[in-house]
Design a protein around this motif. Sequence first.
Motif, short mmCIF file in Angstrom:
data_model
loop_
_atom_site.label_atom_id
_atom_site.label_comp_id
_atom_site.label_asym_id
_atom_site.label_seq_id
_atom_site.Cartn_x
_atom_site.Cartn_y
_atom_site.Cartn_z
N GLU A 263 4.09 1.19 0.89
CA GLU A 263 4.94 0.20 0.23
C GLU A 263 4.82 0.29 -1.30
O GLU A 263 5.75 -0.08 -2.02
CB GLU A 263 4.59 -1.20 0.72
CG GLU A 263 5.00 -1.42 2.17
CD GLU A 263 4.59 -2.77 2.73
OE1 GLU A 263 3.72 -3.43 2.10
OE2 GLU A 263 5.12 -3.17 3.78
N LEU A 264 3.71 0.81 -1.79
CA LEU A 264 3.53 1.02 -3.22
C LEU A 264 4.17 2.32 -3.71
O LEU A 264 4.13 2.63 -4.90
CB LEU A 264 2.04 1.01 -3.57
CG LEU A 264 1.37 -0.37 -3.52
CD1 LEU A 264 -0.16 -0.21 -3.54
CD2 LEU A 264 1.84 -1.24 -4.68
N THR B 150 -10.86 0.04 1.79
CA THR B 150 -9.78 -0.94 1.68
C THR B 150 -9.55 -1.33 0.23
O THR B 150 -8.82 -2.28 -0.05
CB THR B 150 -10.12 -2.20 2.51
OG1 THR B 150 -11.36 -2.75 2.04
CG2 THR B 150 -10.23 -1.88 4.00
N ASP B 151 -10.16 -0.58 -0.70
CA ASP B 151 -10.05 -0.84 -2.13
C ASP B 151 -8.80 -0.14 -2.66
O ASP B 151 -8.84 1.03 -3.05
CB ASP B 151 -11.31 -0.34 -2.84
CG ASP B 151 -11.36 -0.70 -4.32
OD1 ASP B 151 -10.29 -0.99 -4.89
OD2 ASP B 151 -12.47 -0.67 -4.89
N ILE B 152 -7.70 -0.86 -2.69
CA ILE B 152 -6.42 -0.27 -3.07
C ILE B 152 -6.44 0.21 -4.52
O ILE B 152 -5.86 1.24 -4.86
CB ILE B 152 -5.27 -1.27 -2.86
CG1 ILE B 152 -5.16 -1.65 -1.36
CG2 ILE B 152 -3.94 -0.69 -3.35
CD1 ILE B 152 -4.82 -0.49 -0.45
N ASP C 296 -3.52 -1.31 7.69
CA ASP C 296 -3.15 -2.16 6.56
C ASP C 296 -3.15 -1.35 5.26
O ASP C 296 -2.24 -1.48 4.42
CB ASP C 296 -4.13 -3.33 6.42
CG ASP C 296 -3.95 -4.38 7.50
OD1 ASP C 296 -2.90 -4.37 8.18
OD2 ASP C 296 -4.87 -5.21 7.66
N THR C 297 -4.18 -0.52 5.07
CA THR C 297 -4.27 0.31 3.88
C THR C 297 -3.12 1.31 3.82
O THR C 297 -2.47 1.49 2.78
CB THR C 297 -5.61 1.05 3.84
OG1 THR C 297 -6.68 0.11 3.77
CG2 THR C 297 -5.70 1.99 2.64
N LEU C 298 -2.84 1.96 4.93
CA LEU C 298 -1.75 2.93 5.00
C LEU C 298 -0.42 2.29 4.64
O LEU C 298 0.33 2.80 3.79
CB LEU C 298 -1.69 3.53 6.41
CG LEU C 298 -0.45 4.36 6.76
CD1 LEU C 298 -0.29 5.55 5.83
CD2 LEU C 298 -0.52 4.81 8.22
N VAL C 299 -0.12 1.15 5.25
CA VAL C 299 1.15 0.49 5.00
C VAL C 299 1.24 0.03 3.55
O VAL C 299 2.28 0.18 2.89
CB VAL C 299 1.34 -0.69 5.98
CG1 VAL C 299 2.56 -1.52 5.60
CG2 VAL C 299 1.48 -0.17 7.40
#
Length: 323
Positions: free
Chosen positions: A250-251, A210-212, A243-246
């Motif tokens: 979005e980035l 989950t570390d973007i 959440d990570t995928l989305v």
Amino acid sequence: MIETVRGPIPIKDIGVTLTHEHIFTKNPELEQSYPHPEWDEDAATKTAIDGLNALHAKGIETIVDLTVPGLGRFIPRIQAVAAAVDLNIVVATGFYTFKDLPTFFQTTGPGRMVERDEPLEEFFIRDITVGVGDTGVKAAMIKVATDEFGITTDVERVMRSAAIAHLETGVTITTHTHVAHYTGRDQQNFFRENGVPLENVVIGHCGDSTDISYLRELLDNGSTLGLDRFGMEQVLNDDLRVDTLVALIELGYAEQLTLSHDAGFFSINTPPSWRTKNAPNWHHANISDRILPKIRKRGIAEETIHQIMVTNPARILAGRREK
């Protein structure tokens, strides 16, 4: 053209693709003497055939089976399944080890007791250009792994051979990583130093993180990320994976993402009874049944889903293209 178990098909026919899966994970040497009580060849084959045909009915047209030596790869068994299903199965070369290679490789190779050229290079390139054994089935991906031990002496040997095979054939390299140890960084550094363009490397199991910031670092270096363990909720809950995928979509990173499960119909390491109890969503239909509906509800467009599920896998499987 892309190589499948039944032979080459046009890139345009690859369709919706799961890029990191398994059908059977076995340990033949162990099981010859100590058969696993849950393994039955005929029953397992039927389960795989029925499961893959059901998956095709949900719209999945291709799966990439990354079961390589070290995980019990046996292509004739996969050929039997492929002959009875409607979807395409793609297989891989490489070697799966977190630390050490088997004794054969300790005694055989450059500077070793049985002096010869690096056998791993020969094996990988032959699997890609000629076929695995006498099956005629050609590999279309190269699989390597680094885990908590990092790039050990033997893992380096595998990775160097993978780099050479890629440079010789153009076939994409895909990896197993350990996100807690950020081993994707080590993999990128190694392949960059060995002449492999990072756009030709898929860094696997990144959905465990989950570390973007870490994931963006890998993406900005050029690699595609495998968010490829949906359903493996004993490691990370699927809602956090979504959440990570989305967030990455979005980035602006949709062109560098793939989705899969790292699931299987039978694994001696995590047998069906264990999976049913501990990871009930860890199966090949999870993305179709649960994950895509979740991201649609989050506002992800069909065009973006097509990019991730069709366009990106086709690019990866097509391999390196000269500019």
